[in-house]
Design a protein around this motif. Sequence first.
Motif, short mmCIF file in Angstrom:
data_model
loop_
_atom_site.label_atom_id
_atom_site.label_comp_id
_atom_site.label_asym_id
_atom_site.label_seq_id
_atom_site.Cartn_x
_atom_site.Cartn_y
_atom_site.Cartn_z
N ARG A 83 0.80 -1.33 0.05
CA ARG A 83 0.02 0.00 0.00
C ARG A 83 0.84 1.28 -0.07
NH1 ARG A 83 -5.60 -0.18 1.35
NH2 ARG A 83 -6.55 -1.93 1.98
N LEU A 87 -0.18 5.22 -0.33
CA LEU A 87 -0.08 6.34 0.29
C LEU A 87 0.59 7.36 0.01
CD1 LEU A 87 -0.36 7.14 3.44
CD2 LEU A 87 1.79 6.04 3.76
N PHE A 90 -1.75 9.49 -2.18
CA PHE A 90 -2.70 10.19 -1.23
C PHE A 90 -2.13 11.37 -0.90
CE2 PHE A 90 -4.40 11.36 3.00
CZ PHE A 90 -5.73 11.48 2.67
N THR A 220 -8.39 8.13 -1.87
CA THR A 220 -9.00 7.73 -0.80
C THR A 220 -9.94 6.36 -0.89
OG1 THR A 220 -9.47 10.18 -0.40
CG2 THR A 220 -11.06 8.78 0.78
N LEU A 223 -7.48 3.67 0.07
CA LEU A 223 -7.11 3.77 1.38
C LEU A 223 -8.45 3.23 2.34
CD1 LEU A 223 -5.05 6.86 1.75
CD2 LEU A 223 -4.37 4.43 1.34
N THR A 261 -4.75 -2.95 -3.15
CA THR A 261 -3.55 -2.73 -2.43
C THR A 261 -2.54 -2.33 -3.08
OG1 THR A 261 -2.95 -5.15 -2.23
CG2 THR A 261 -4.39 -4.23 -0.59
#
Length: 306
Positions: A83, A87, A90, A220, A223, A261
């Motif tokens: 992930r 991240l 994001f 988003t 996540l 993921t």
Amino acid sequence: MNSSLPDELRGVMREAIRLEYWNLFWTATIIVAMGLVLGQSQTMKTAWVEDTLGVVPPIMFLIAAKMELKGRRSKKFPFGFERVNGLGFFVAAVALTAVGLLLLYNAVVALTAAEHASVGSIVLFGKDVWLGWLMIAAQLYSLVPPMLIGRKELPLAEKLNDKLLHTDALMNKANWLTGAAGLAGIIGLGLGWWWADSVAAAIISLDVISDGIKALRSATAELVDGSPRALSSPRLSEDAQELEDRLLEEFPSATIRLRETGRLIRAEVHGVHPPAEHRHPRQYWPKEKSRAWRLAQVSFIPPVGD
């Protein structure tokens, strides 16, 4: 290998890493060139901030890529760093959106206050030169490296199914809009149109906000374990839709749940028992087998009470 990255992607990833280092180098030269001729122009300041912001996606990509290549699964991180790319995506999306909103605010304030920016002259080689010519030259230079790099990034992003790299590629390829708005603002100032500078800055900021919001929606969704999204938009991924159809074809009474993921997809098949013969997850992949690496797991959850 015990890393989070499928073996067949390691060569492509290293190629993308080399390209992103070149991206950072050329972006640094653009930031310096633009910074030397900013003057009082709101357009130039906004374009300079956007170019500076342009280092965020490649830096986040390089950090995530290193962790995917070198990171190992452990008791604390049993899934490795699958992930980490999401991240980074994001973080870049938040930065894009926040700075875009700030730039738009500054442009609107300048328009409301009717600020009359001016472009003066500087002495260059013993002669007075209108600073606007240097601004135009810097803007033109700022268009070339991003367009070339963006064109090279796109196929790598598609091979890796990398949203962070893909967003960076689209930003680079679309840099002509920033350049066109910047050139219009500078020329407008030269013609005495005081409002042209702030209007051009507002156009650039709206482009940044648009990129940021699209990236933020997609990041988003990942996540919070939403269904896999397309590379370039918050729409559902074609890969995911075809995978769901493939699983429903074989298990028509099941409920299929897919999540993403990073660049990988994990599937849960609810309400049915697993088939008698053991199959690797990649055997369920519905499309070309060269992309079967995307399906990392297929889990079966039998009906309650069985």
